[in-house]
Each structure stands twice: as structure tokens, then as C-alpha cells.
Design an enzyme around this catalytic site. Structure first.
Site, PDB file in Angstrom:
ATOM      1  N   ASP A 176     -10.759   1.917  -3.572  1.00  0.00           N
ATOM      2  CA  ASP A 176     -11.352   1.656  -2.258  1.00  0.00           C
ATOM      3  C   ASP A 176     -12.876   1.686  -2.339  1.00  0.00           C
ATOM      4  OD1 ASP A 176      -9.080   1.207  -0.853  1.00  0.00           O
ATOM      5  OD2 ASP A 176      -8.987   3.172   0.108  1.00  0.00           O
ATOM      6  N   ASP A 192       0.833  -1.203   0.000  1.00  0.00           N
ATOM      7  CA  ASP A 192       0.000   0.000   0.000  1.00  0.00           C
ATOM      8  C   ASP A 192       0.876   1.265   0.000  1.00  0.00           C
ATOM      9  OD1 ASP A 192      -2.348   1.469   0.093  1.00  0.00           O
ATOM     10  OD2 ASP A 192      -3.165   0.405   1.824  1.00  0.00           O
TER      11      ASP A 192
HETATM   12  C1  DGJ Z   1      -5.892   1.726   1.810  1.00  0.00           C
HETATM   13  C2  DGJ Z   1      -6.260   0.540   0.961  1.00  0.00           C
HETATM   14  O1  DGJ Z   1      -6.717   0.974  -0.291  1.00  0.00           O
HETATM   15  C3  DGJ Z   1      -7.300  -0.293   1.696  1.00  0.00           C
HETATM   16  O2  DGJ Z   1      -7.716  -1.375   0.905  1.00  0.00           O
HETATM   17  C4  DGJ Z   1      -6.726  -0.761   2.993  1.00  0.00           C
HETATM   18  O3  DGJ Z   1      -5.674  -1.647   2.756  1.00  0.00           O
HETATM   19  C5  DGJ Z   1      -6.261   0.421   3.818  1.00  0.00           C
HETATM   20  N1  DGJ Z   1      -5.381   1.260   3.083  1.00  0.00           N
HETATM   21  C6  DGJ Z   1      -5.573  -0.044   5.068  1.00  0.00           C
HETATM   22  O4  DGJ Z   1      -5.048   0.986   5.789  1.00  0.00           O
END
Ligand code: DGJ
Length: 737
Positions: free
Chosen positions: A550, A480
Site C-alpha cells: 500500500d 483483497d
Molecule cells: C487494501 C488494499 O491494499 C488497497 O489497495 C485497497 O484496495 C484497500 N484495501 C481497499 O479497501
């Protein structure tokens, strides 16, 4: 054997008659005409050296026909050129230095140590090795060269273009701007630019505007690829091109740092495109003997509309970019607990979810954020990559073992480039973050960015991840990256080198990824950045899949996925089913609709399985089982956007056809039905007309009345199929075999 019959060059322009039929995947040079011809698939890209030694764009489009002499009105001089417009600007160069009076976008702009800022590049030499052409350009008087590199993909004709600047002088040269490539299209009416723009939760929005004299700038200034814009463009012709017909020129940058693509017409209506490092806040001191290489700009052409352009790009990415030597593995069905539990995780809770996930056919169980350090919220812990003692008193071993015993792979979330000020790492190394000395450090999601451009930080991050993968039996990392650069300082460097940050950061990111792949070849990596903020052909050389957004709302996702597939293959596009009402949109749709939306890429499940009843488990089990029978076609087949979101109709219809045409899947997603809606038959494409296809519904169930259980491909393509859905947010997927 193809041949160039005649080509005449003049300072006013190039007029060429070419009789030729080049074989696929070739680079040839004709010394008589001084024309380079790059051919692959149905596409041709030509460059010429003019009589003054300038390199000129000569042709880019459908491969030239063998029998017909083709006149290339490449660079016609306008009837009158006023004194305000220097000929050097009017006559397009293939890759110009900022100099000689040009007023259009250059390929490269430099400042010599003595104050001279005039760079005029002419042809010096070239080399052809297989499908790669390199052309060296040199300044007319100074020891400064730019080497252009072209590699043509035989199957798709996509050309990978990059440039390398070299300083052979005795004093440093400052590079202020350097593109991987500049491109020119001849004047034609109705050029239209397509691009992908949005933001977190709404990435990959497909947008269009006319190409005109006002420069359109697609870019990221923030250090990473961005959720805002994707490094991709396409240009077609209004009234001529559509989804399945007509010319489309496209290009995408293989770079995960700040980038820019600019598109506009010059004063005589030719389209000029430039793409490469973003010149915003860019400066590179090139010392004597040093080189600076750009990322690769992958450019291509399709005569079959936007759909044809997408299919070429998908094919190219699968065969030429993704890890797997041209045969990337199909995406396993994954489970991820992020939306279900967020930071509230522990060993017992994860095992309970893993047991349920295994029951429905999940193949990879992924533990997301919250497993390490003091990570009970997003305010602390980033940087401290050891399992939380309270949540995992015995380390990750017991959970990983249990997941493996359940027959699944184990995956783990990391965000290695970041640090919370509330972490042991930051307390030990406050100087490791990107910052300007004595200035505020803007936090975003309570975190700062580690300066990966520094060798010590790069080595630390590599060591931590290597240890994590060595001491734990992990098959997958979700990598991430949840903020953009701010205060982009690198105080430890000499001032003239501080802005190397943008490039060195990204190069070191690639170094870490490449090294991890080498040391742990079986570990797969997902590129995630607050959703789809790091999707580009640079990172995709090292990562096997991406987190698309997301926003997991199944209906919103259809729009996001539509934009995404214009530039990127569904082979990397991860989508999860999640709980309703959706946290981002408040929308509630039934579980089978959520599955059908997510099954159009790499399938994941992100629901809180502890809340599911028997009926949910039943739907999930049936959908996942069927998904496994179609995923290869969905991920690597030919994609046809038959009805798109925003087309004005009530449905989104997307078809995937296997390369051998033995299987096709039609996803039919109804947004809302009104009694006045006419329901047109959906005519399939790309099937074998002479082969008989049987049809079944994904997830099981009786075929709707009126759909024959089997028919010839020609029948499905000419008469089509009518799927009588009613209501709001209903979906069906027909599997043809
Ligand atoms: C952002 C990501 O896009 C989410 O899927 C998740 O992993 C969160 N971060 C976790 O902090």
C-alpha cells in the site's frame, strides 16, 4: 552416461567418492551405493540410504563434476561425542520423526493414541517417475508412514519437496508438527541467512544475520502469509558470496496459511533448515487410513550469488508456477482509483476517470473498494456483494460497457473472505465467522474473517463470486484480504479437529480460486492483502499478479521492490504512480520519477486524473507508450541489481535483460546528489558482447552528452555508461536495443 563409482556409508557418517556428470533434469538411483541423485540446471541434490536404513542428506550444491572424484564429507562424526548428544541427533537425517532421542528439529512429531510419542522413520521403498522421486519411510514398528516427494525442475534445478503422513493403524494419531522438508548443509564458516521482513507499508525488507546455534525462526502465526515476513530464505557465505558470485542456497514455501521456516546450526556447525506448516497452534487428528499432505517447499542453489539465485527463482516461477502454462501473459497497464477517490465513487465519477485513463494508454480499468452494499466507509458492507443502489442505480453494466467501449478491460475489487458485523450477511449468519463460542470477536478494520474452512461458507463465497463474474463482463478481480486471524475457533467441529482450521481454510481458498479459474478461464486475479501480505508460491498458482504494498511512494518502493525481487519475479509485482505529496510518506517527487519507479514491475496508474494538467498527461502518455515496448523484458527478463538501496551510494541501478539479449533496460534512480559524489560508470551485465546496441531514453528526450547512440555489448559491459543526473529524486531509464 554418468555413473556413481564408489560410495561408502558408515554409521558415523557418509563418505562418498562420486565420478559423474548427470544430464540436466534427472532423477537416478544407484542400487550399489544406495544414492539418489537429482539434477537440473547446474544443481545437484543427493540423498543416501545408510546401512541402518536411515535416509541421509548427501549433497546439495553445484552439479558434481564428471572428471574429478568428489569426496563428500557429509556427516562427519565429531572427534568426541558426549553422552549428552545422542548419535541420532548428531547424524542428520533427511527427514526425521521425533523419536530415537533426537534433540534437533524433526520433520514430523506425532502422538499415538496409546501415549507413545516415539517415531523413528526408516527407508521402505521408492519410485521414480520422470523428474519425480517418491521415497516411503516407515516407522520401525508402528503402521505409520511418511512419503517424501521430490520434483526437480530441469531448467533451474529447483526441487519441490513435500511430505505426506499416512496412518495405517487402527487408532487415530495426533500430528503436532509436520514440515514439508528438512535440509542440511555441511559445516562451513561464515554462513549468513537472508530473509524478508517488514510490515504493512514496508513489506519485503531485505535483512541478514549470521547463522548460528540460536535458531532463527521466520514465520506467520496469523492464518495468512503476512506482511511481516515472507516464506523465503537464502543462505550464503560471508566473504565468499556476493550479489553475482558464490554459493547461495534458497527456499520458498508454497503456502498461504500459517507457515514456519527455521534455520540454525547444530552442535557441529552444520546448518539445519526446516519449513512447512507452522507448528504454532497446530494439531491434526489423523484417523485410520487418512493422510495429511504438506505444502511444497521449493529449494534451490546458485553458484552466482544472490543475483543468480533471484534469476533462477524468477525463471522457475514464470515457467512453473504462474498461471499460463509456462507463458504467463504480460501485465496490462492498469488504472485504479483507490488512492484518488477511496470510497467516494459512483458511475459518473468512474466513467470520467475511465475516459481520461483511456487517453493515456491504460489497458485495464479497475474499480476498487466501495461499489457494493452500504460500503461508504470501512465500517459496513463487506459480505454484501451487490452493487450499491445509490452509487450504481443501474448496476455495474453501464460502467462496464463504457470501459469496454473505451477499449479497456474492466476489473473489480473484492474481499470475499471478510464480513463487517454491519452487513446483511453477518446478520443472517453470525456463526459463519472464525470464533470461539461465548468469547469476544476481535475486529480489525471493523471486520471479521469468514470461516472458509467450513464447507457451507466455502460454497457460499464461490457462488457469490461465480454469479458476479457470470452476470457482469469482468476481466479481472483484485482479491483483497485485510486482516489476520484472531480467536481461531471452529466450534462446529469435534474438539480434536478444530485446529484443522489453519490448513482447511487455505485449502478451501485454493479450491475457490481454482474453481473460478476453471469456470471463468479468462478472468485474471490479483492477490492483495493490505498490500503485499499474501505473496507466496501457493497463491501464485492461481493469481496472475500481486499488490506489492500500500506504500506507493516511488522512492520507498525502490527498497520494497529490491527486497521483493530477491524472492519473487517482477512479472507479478504491481506498482502504481500516485498523487503527491504521497499519503504515506509526505514525499513529493516528479511524475517521471514516479513512472520510472513503477515501470520496474507491472505498471499501474493510481492518480486522481481529474487533477492532472496537460504536462502530466503528456508525461504519462509518453511513459506508458515506452513501457509497452519494454514490459516483456522487465517482467520476464533477467534482473541484475547493479546498485541496491542501502548500498551506501546515492543511486539505485537495476538492469533487465531480455532472454534473447536483444533488449536491455537500465533504470538509474538518484536519491540525492552532493557535489562530492563521484559518479561511477554503470557497467551493464548479461548483454551479447558481439552485438551492437543502440540506446534511447524512456519517455523520449535527448541522450545525455557522453553516451554514444550505439556501441557493442562488450563496450557497455566493460566501460559502462555514465548518466549525469543532478538534484534529488531524479531518474532515467536507458533502453538498449
Ligand atoms: C487494501 C488494499 O491494499 C488497497 O489497495 C485497497 O484496495 C484497500 N484495501 C481497499 O479497501
Amino acid at each position: 552416461m554418468s555413473r556413481c563409482k564408489m560410495i561408502a556409508l558408515s554409521s558415523a557418517g557418509i563418505l562418498a567418492s562420486v565420478v559423474t556428470s548427470p544430464a540436466a533434469g534427472e532423477v537416478r538411483y544407484d542400487p550399489a551405493s544406495r544414492v539418489f541423485r537429482l539434477t537440473g540446471g547446474d544443481t545437484e541434490y543427493d540423498i543416501a540410504i545408510d546401512e541402518q536404513g536411515y535416509l541421509r542428506p548427501a549433497y546439495w550444491g553445484k552439479a558434481l563434476d564428471a572428471a574429478t572424484p568428489i569426496t563428500l564429507p557429509l556427516l562427519p562424526a565429531p572427534p568426541v561425542i558426549g553422552a549428552m548428544d545422542p548419535p541420532s541427533s548428531v547424524t542428520a537425517q533427511e527427514y526425521a520423526g521425533q523419536g530415537g532421542g533426537i534433540v534437533t528439529e524433526p520433520g514430523i512429531k506425532v502422538a499415538f493414541a496409546d501415549g507413545n510419542r516415539d517415531l523413528v522413520l526408516k527407508y521402505r521403498s521408492h519410485r521414480i517417475a520422470g523428474e519425480t522421486l517418491t521415497i516411503e519411510l516407515a516407522d520401525i514398528s508402528r503402521p505409520f508412514t511418511v512419503t517424501l516427494r521430490y520434483t526437480v525442475d530441469p531448467a533451474t534445478g529447483i526441487v519441490g519437496r513435500s511430505a505426506t503422513a499416512r496412518n495405517d493403524g487402527k487408532a487415530p494419531v495426533r500430528i503436532d508438527q509436520i514440515a514439508a522438508a528438512t535440509l542440511t548443509l555441511p559445516y562451513r564458516p561464515g554462513y549468513r541467512l537472508s530473509y524478508l521482513a517488514g510490515r504493512q507499508l514496508a513489506e519485503f525488507g531485505f535483512a541478514q544475520q549470521d547463522v548460528g546455534p540460536a535458531l532463527a525462526v521466520l514465520e506467520s502465526r496469523r492464518g495468512g502469509t503476512s506482511n511481516h515476513m515472507s516464506p523465503w530464505f537464502a543462505i550464503d557465505q560471508k566473504g565468499v558470496s556476493d550479489e553475482e558470485h558464490g554459493p547461495v542456497w534458497f527456499g520458498t514455501l508454497g503456502w498461504s496459511g500459517s507457515w514456519r521456516i527455521s534455520v540454525g546450526t547444530d552442535l557441529i556447525g552444520r546448518v539445519r533448515i526446516a519449513g512447512g506448516y507452522n507448528p504454532y497452534d497446530f494439531s491434526w487428528q489423523l484417523r485410520p487410513g487418512e493422510t495429511l499432505e504438506t505444502p511444497i517447499f521449493y529449494v534451490g542453489y546458485s553458484d552466482d550469488g544472490m543475483g543468480g539465485a533471484s534469476r533462477l527463482q524468477h525463471r522457475f516461477q514464470i515457467a512453473g508456477i504462474l498461471p499460463g502454462n509456462g507463458r504467463p501473459k504480460v501485465r496490462p497497464v492498469l488504472y485504479n482509483s483507490w488512492e484518488a477517490t477511496e470510497f467516494a465513487i459512483d458511475e459518473a465519477g468512474q466513467i470520467a476517470l475511465a475516459e481520461k485513463a483511456a487517453r493515456i494508454g491504460v489497458e485495464r480499468f479497475v474499480m476498487d473498494d466501495g461499489w457494493f452494499g452500504k460500503r461508504d466507509s470501512d465500517r459496513a458492507g463487506l459480505g454484501d456483494w451487490t452493487p450499491s443502489r445509490t452509487k450504481f442505480p443501474n448496476g455495474l453494466g453501464p460502467l462496464i460497457d463504457r470501459v469496454h467501449k473505451l477499449g479497456m478491460e474492466f476489473g473489480l475489487w473484492v474481499e470475499p473472505e471478510m464480513v463487517n458485523p454491519d452487513s446483511d450477511l453477518y446478520r443472517a449468519h453470525p456463526d459463519w465467522v472464525i470464533n470461539f463460542t461465548g468469547r469476544p470477536r476481535t475486529e480489525s478494520r471493523n471486520q471479521l474473517t469468514l470461516n472458509l474452512a467450513r464447507a457451507d461458507v466455502r460454497d457460499h463465497v464461490l457462488k457469490v463470486l461465480d454469479e458476479l463474474l457470470t452476470t457482469n463482463d469482468i476481466q479481472y478481480l483484485k482479491w483483497d484480504y485485510n486482516r489476520s486471524f484472531s480467536e481461531p475457533g471452529w466450534p462446529e467441529q469435534p474438539v480434536a479437529d478444530q485446529q484443522r482450521l489453519y490448513v482447511d481454510y487455505t485449502r478451501n481458498l485454493y479450491h475457490i480460486l481454482a474453481e473460478l479459474k476453471k469456470r471463468h478461464p479468462r478472468v485474471e486475479i490479483e492477490s492483495c492483502s493490505s498490500g503485499g501480505g499474501r505473496v507466496d508460491l501457493g497463491i501464485l498458482r492461481y493469481t496472475n499478479q500481486v499488490w506489492t504494498s500500500d506504500n506507493t511512494d516511488a522512492f520507498d518502493r525502490l527498497t520494497i521492490q529490491d527486497g521483493f525481487t530477491h524472492a519473487f519475479t517482477p512479472a507479478i509485482m504491481m506498482a502504481w504512480t500516485t498523487d503527491v505529496p504521497n499519503w504515506a510518506t509526505g514525499r513529493t517527487v516528479d511524475l517521471s520519477y514516479r513512472f520510472l519507479s513503477a515501470m520496474q514491475g507491472g505498471l499501474g496508474v493510481g492518480n486522481n486524473l481529474n487533477k492532472w494538467g496537460a504536462a502530466d498527461f503528456d508525461v504519462a502518455t509518453r511513459m506508458i507508450a515506452d513501457y509497452k515496448t519494454i514490459r516483456e523484458t522487465v517482467q520476464t527478463g533477467a534482473l541484475y541489481r547493479l546498485a541496491r538501496p542501502g548500498d551506501g551510494g546515492p543511486t539505485v541501478d537495476t538492469l533487465y535483460v531480455a532472454d534473447d539479449k536483444r533488449q536491455a533496460i537500465l533504470f538509474h534512480m538518484l536519491q540525492n546528489y552532493q557535489a562530492r559524489d563521484d559518479v561511477p560508470a554503470i557497467r551493464l551485465r548479461g548483454l551479447d558482447p558481439d552485438r551492437r546496441y543502440t540506446v534511447r531514453l524512456a519517455g523520449g528526450g535527448k541522450l545525455p552528452d557522453g553516451i554514444p547512440a550505439s556501441a557493442l555489448g562488450s563496450r557497455w559491459m566493460s566501460q559502462g555508461v555514465t548518466i549525469p543526473l543532478r538534484g534529488d529524486f531524479k531518474g532515467a531509464a536507458l533502453i538498449f536495443e
